[in-house]
Design a protein around this motif. Structure first.
Motif, PDB file in Angstrom:
ATOM      1  N   ILE A 299      26.568 124.651  79.935  1.00 34.60           N
ATOM      2  CA  ILE A 299      25.277 124.340  79.332  1.00 34.60           C
ATOM      3  C   ILE A 299      25.334 122.931  78.755  1.00 34.60           C
ATOM      4  CG2 ILE A 299      23.578 125.020  77.600  1.00 34.60           C
ATOM      5  CD1 ILE A 299      24.654 127.856  77.754  1.00 34.60           C
ATOM      6  N   LEU A 300      24.412 122.083  79.191  1.00 38.42           N
ATOM      7  CA  LEU A 300      24.365 120.696  78.743  1.00 38.42           C
ATOM      8  C   LEU A 300      22.991 120.391  78.161  1.00 38.42           C
ATOM      9  CD1 LEU A 300      26.053 118.980  81.826  1.00 38.42           C
ATOM     10  CD2 LEU A 300      27.141 119.638  79.671  1.00 38.42           C
ATOM     11  N   ILE A 301      22.962 119.631  77.075  1.00 43.48           N
ATOM     12  CA  ILE A 301      21.711 119.176  76.461  1.00 43.48           C
ATOM     13  C   ILE A 301      21.686 117.659  76.558  1.00 43.48           C
ATOM     14  CG2 ILE A 301      20.268 119.188  74.398  1.00 43.48           C
ATOM     15  CD1 ILE A 301      21.849 121.619  73.443  1.00 43.48           C
ATOM     16  N   ASN A 302      20.756 117.137  77.296  1.00 42.57           N
ATOM     17  CA  ASN A 302      20.679 115.699  77.539  1.00 42.57           C
ATOM     18  C   ASN A 302      19.228 115.227  77.486  1.00 42.57           C
ATOM     19  OD1 ASN A 302      21.592 113.096  78.257  1.00 42.57           O
ATOM     20  ND2 ASN A 302      21.132 113.480  80.408  1.00 42.57           N
ATOM     21  N   PRO A 303      18.889 114.378  76.482  1.00 42.13           N
ATOM     22  CA  PRO A 303      19.683 113.855  75.377  1.00 42.13           C
ATOM     23  C   PRO A 303      20.186 114.977  74.461  1.00 42.13           C
ATOM     24  CG  PRO A 303      17.703 112.535  75.656  1.00 42.13           C
ATOM     25  CD  PRO A 303      17.530 113.763  76.507  1.00 42.13           C
TER      26      PRO A 303
END
Length: 286
Positions: free
Chosen positions: A26-30
């Motif tokens: 799980i990635l949050i970008n920004p």
């Protein structure tokens, strides 16, 4: 941010012997709460890593249009995806369009099983037709969004960000260098009675008493007490009022707990490049 800062946490042998099966990255970008942006190569490395280990990638890009720094933002949808069936993209209106009351989000996936499961839930969480109509009219006006709304939003975020960074610096509070989002990640460790989560929550309640709602690091599972997230997406007058309240509250609190001589150092930024995966934020000031 170095690649091993993210991928280094995945010790599959360790999880295997613990009987834990990892299914997704799980990635949050920004990033939230750091306000950092993943470089394009880092995103590619993450996708390749997930592909090698047959992991799903859940990419949250809810702040993708709130980039106020002169830095390139790369969406996962713009990359050549090694495993499209396992990549799922999310975005919503609440942040970038300041529509917190409009609880509408988007999930883009090529996975038929995921879509089927979500369609079952949609029967109970459907978006009202009037809201669908309003939002469809909004996003249809691309000229207004691209030429008026987004440039204005980014300029206001940039100005508000500078106000809060300068205000916190004047109080001797360093912040993590950020490029996007509606918040800064600030270091209040020097104000804690002890370097514990209990002391962090004690300071948080003092902030509440001072009419300041600032999110403590424990709310984001930060492993080091004393970090707080401050939202700055507001008018300049309200930000300055918040800084003034913060100054009064911290002076009163510090006089009870910490010698004032320890509060004189002004360090405006913490460098994200020097962050480590063990969450040791010490010696990261510029």
């Amino acid at each position: 941010m170095p690649t091993n800062h993210i991928l280094g946490i995945f010790d599959f042998q360790f999880f295997f012997f613990q009987g834990i099966r990892i299914r997704a990255l799980i990635l949050i970008n920004p990033h939230n709460p750091l306000g950092d942006i993943y470089p394009e190569q880092l995103l590619k490395d993450c996708l390749d890593f997930a592909h090698r280990h047959k992991l799903h990638v859940i990419m949250d890009e809810i702040y993708m249009l709130s980039v106020y720094d002169d830095i390139n933002f790369t969406s996962v949808l713009s990359l050549n995806q090694p495993d499209p069936e396992r990549i799922h993209f999310m975005w919503g209106f609440s942040k970038d369009f300041a529509m917190c009351g409009i609880r509408v989000a988007i999930l883009h996936t090529r996975n038929k099983e995921v879509r089927s499961a979500l369609n079952q839930l949609a029967s109970f969480h459907g978006c009202p037709v009037p809201i669908q109509f309003v939002l469809s009219q909004l996003i249809a006006d691309r000229e207004w969004i691209d030429k008026i709304f987004l440039p204005t939003s980014r300029q206001r975020l940039r100005e508000a960000h500078q106000i809060i960074v300068d205000g916190l610096a004047a109080l001797g509070i360093p912040v993590f260098r950020s490029s996007a989002g509606l918040f800064v990640w600030a270091d209040f460790r020097k104000f804690l009675r002890t370097q514990t989560s209990e002391a962090e929550m004690e300071l948080w309640w003092k902030l509440i008493d001072g009419k300041l709602y600032i999110s403590p690091g424990i709310a984001f599972d930060c492993c080091e007490p004393g970090w707080f997230r401050l939202v700055f997406s507001d008018s300049a007058d309200r930000i300055r009022l918040g800084i003034q309240r913060l100054k009064v509250m911290l002076q009163a609190y510090a006089s009870e707990t910490i010698p004032l001589d320890n509060l004189n150092e002004v360090v405006p930024y913490v460098d994200p490049v020097r962050m480590h995966s063990d969450c040791d934020f010490s010696d990261n000031t510029l």
